[in-house]
Scaffold this motif. Structure first.
Motif, PDB file in Angstrom:
ATOM      1  N   GLN A 217      36.711  30.647  34.241  1.00 54.65           N
ATOM      2  CA  GLN A 217      36.364  32.085  34.583  1.00 54.65           C
ATOM      3  C   GLN A 217      35.289  31.859  35.765  1.00 54.65           C
ATOM      4  O   GLN A 217      34.968  32.739  36.682  1.00 54.65           O
TER       5      GLN A 217
ATOM      6  N   ASN B 130      36.493  31.525  38.989  1.00 55.99           N
ATOM      7  CA  ASN B 130      37.404  32.893  39.485  1.00 55.99           C
ATOM      8  C   ASN B 130      39.075  32.365  39.562  1.00 55.99           C
ATOM      9  O   ASN B 130      39.732  32.926  40.190  1.00 55.99           O
TER      10      ASN B 130
ATOM     11  N   SER C  29      42.365  32.656  38.781  1.00 58.43           N
ATOM     12  CA  SER C  29      43.564  33.750  38.315  1.00 58.43           C
ATOM     13  C   SER C  29      44.876  33.168  38.335  1.00 58.43           C
ATOM     14  O   SER C  29      45.275  32.290  39.304  1.00 58.43           O
TER      15      SER C  29
END
Length: 546
Positions: A450, A453, A455
């Motif tokens: 997280q 970042n 994804s």
């Protein structure tokens, strides 16, 4: 140099070489033809340099001519300029700044292809695989690249980065990697040790001039520890020197036993290589591990031990390189690496895959009947009568695959998240002395993703997003359809699983390998990876439960 000029010189060279297609009766005829064709080439070279509409760089023009000749031959016969020749010597014994990829030219289209990532390098850590096709290096398309062209771009100062784009079998879209160059130290044996069950393990990463002596030293040490069986791991081993392969194999077979033979056009290449020493391990049960990245010298060792029924071969079919190269050095520092022979295992097998020439190459060769040695795809027999085949690499006695990575796992590896997190974790927890991955570590890894970042989107999510965007931009699409697509997109996102829980075994095993590797090097990484290495497990089972 213009594209036209390059094509012209290639056609000229092909024409000059075509004169050799006629049978040559004696050396006088050969020397006469050489003199005539070199004279013609020189005359055309002079006229083009003097009269061509644009100014031609004489050195580059001659280099293009040489490369034009060599493109009609096999992909392993190459002209090496000063830089490339120096790099070759560095690669065989020493160190260099690079990313750790062994590359070659493969297939009908002669695509720049990864033969193997080198052990413990940026390429290996980020998931570069054998068979990956390199289509771009730092934004430059690699169509028409030689291995020297690629090496020149991939190598550089440690700490700098290089971007590559690859095509991978089973993936619909190219994959991009950013690799940070590092000092690549050339080592032959990267790990040798005794596993918990008394089985010795040797990871041989390449075949330089020291491979045989290193292997012998490792075997003597393992015997002193009462080794009961041996796994020789040649996975991702791209090969190296032919004499080194003989020196490795002779540690396991009787003195005087044939290990490999070579045959070429020149009678001086017709040689039989036999074991010159008494073996260290003549009868210890043995497995040789191979995969698609095992090539050249690796295939000599695996093929000879298979033919002599000295070892069980486990893994995947090998790369299939059965050609011998000789290096010719010139006074100006440049070199010619030329294929001078094919090699054959003790049963007579040619291991070379049959895709290194296409139909157009045959114009420069004499009849295939005169060029070929033993038939390429016939059946052969091992010492005890088992059937083996030539012409396509070494086929394992026991074929075992590693688990296929899915898209999520590829993204995790490609981004280097497992390795980077492990480094950060050990930096923050220097007291940790084992590779056990606890639930608390998994949660820290989740938080780390997280923070970075990370994804992940599935192919379905990507396609839905494209449809939603297209619908919003197309006025002919009705409001109800746009609403339906947006609703579908929302539902798909809401139904996303917990990918960490879904891939928990993969993450635990990956973190355990990285943590152990950072703590104990190859030994730790290998031992931590045993539970998830299906090929190693199969090898251990074949030794403990034959």
């Amino acid at each position: 140099m213009s594209r036209f000029t390059r094509y012209l010189i290639i056609l000229l060279c092909a024409y000059s070489l075509s004169a050799f297609a006629a049978p040559v009766r004696n050396n006088d005829d050969l020397y006469r033809q050489l003199k005539e064709n070199i004279g013609l080439f020189g005359a055309v070279y002079r006229e083009l340099n003097a009269r061509y509409v644009d100014v031609i760089d004489p050195e580059e023009f001659m280099k293009a001519g040489i490369e034009g000749m060599l493109t009609t031959l096999d992909p392993y016969t190459v002209f090496l300029d000063n830089e490339a020749a120096d790099d070759l010597h560095i690669m065989t014994a020493g160190k260099y700044g690079g990313v750790g990829i062994e590359i070659g030219i493969r297939g009908k289209d002669k695509v720049l292809t990864v033969i193997s990532p080198i052990e413990d390098t940026p390429a290996m850590r980020l998931g570069i695989r054998p068979g990956d096709k390199i289509i771009e290096i730092d934004g430059q398309p690699t169509f028409g690249f030689s291995t020297s062209d690629a090496a020149r771009l991939l190598r550089g100062e440690p700490g700098t980065t290089v971007n590559i784009k690859i095509e991978r079998i089973g993936q619909s879209q190219p994959i991009s990697f950013t690799l940070e160059r590092a000092i690549i130290k050339i080592r032959d044996i990267t790990y040798a040790g005794l596993l918990d069950n008394g089985v010795g393990y040797i990871k041989l990463a390449r075949f330089s001039r020291n491979a045989g002596s290193e292997t012998r030293k490792a075997l003597l040490s393992l015997k002193e520890q009462n080794m009961t069986g041996l796994i020789l791991d040649l996975r991702h081993n791209p090969g190296g020197l032919l004499p080194a392969a003989v020196e490795v194999a002779q540690n396991f077979v009787p003195k005087g036993e044939e290990i490999v033979s070579t045959q070429g056009r020149d009678e001086s290449t017709h040689r039989i290589y036999r074991s010159q020493l008494e073996p260290v391990c003549p009868d210890i049960p043995m497995v040789v591990l191979v995969d698609e990245g095992s090539a050249s010298a690796s295939e000599i060792v695996a093929g000879s031990l298979q033919d002599l029924d000295r070892a069980v071969i486990v893994g995947k079919t090998t790369f299939g390189k059965g050609l011998v190269q000789t290096l010719v050095d010139f006074q100006d520092g440049r070199s010619l690496k030329i294929t001078t022979a094919r090699y054959y295992t003790p049963s007579g097998r040619l291991i070379q895959k049959l895709d290194y020439f296409n139909d157009d190459n045959e114009v420069i060769l004499e009849s295939k009947k005169e060029q070929e040695g033993p038939k390429l795809e016939e059946r052969y027999s091992t010492r005890t009568g088992r059937t083996v085949y030539g012409g396509g690499g070494i086929t394992p006695d026991l074929e075992v695959s590693l688990p296929e990575l899915d898209r999520y796992e590829m993204e995790i590896i490609r981004g280097g998240y497992l390795y980077d997190f492990s480094s950060v974790y050990l930096d923050h927890h220097p007291e940790k002395m084992d590779a056990e991955i606890t639930p608390e570590i998994i949660e820290e890894f989740r938080a780390y993703l997280q923070e970075k970042n990370f994804s992940f989107t599935t192919e379905i999510e990507e396609e839905i997003e494209k449809l939603v965007t297209s619908a919003e931009q197309d006025s002919s699409v009705g409001e109800n359809i746009r609403d339906c697509l947006q609703s579908l997109e929302t539902e798909i996102k809401a139904a996303r699983p917990d990918y960490i829980e879904q891939h928990l075994d993969f993450i635990i095993n990956g973190l355990a390998r990285e943590v152990a590797g950072l703590q104990e090097g190859h030994r730790g990484r290998i031992l931590a990876g045993l539970p998830s290495d299906t090929q190693m497990q199969a090898s251990l089972n074949s030794l403990t439960d034959p």
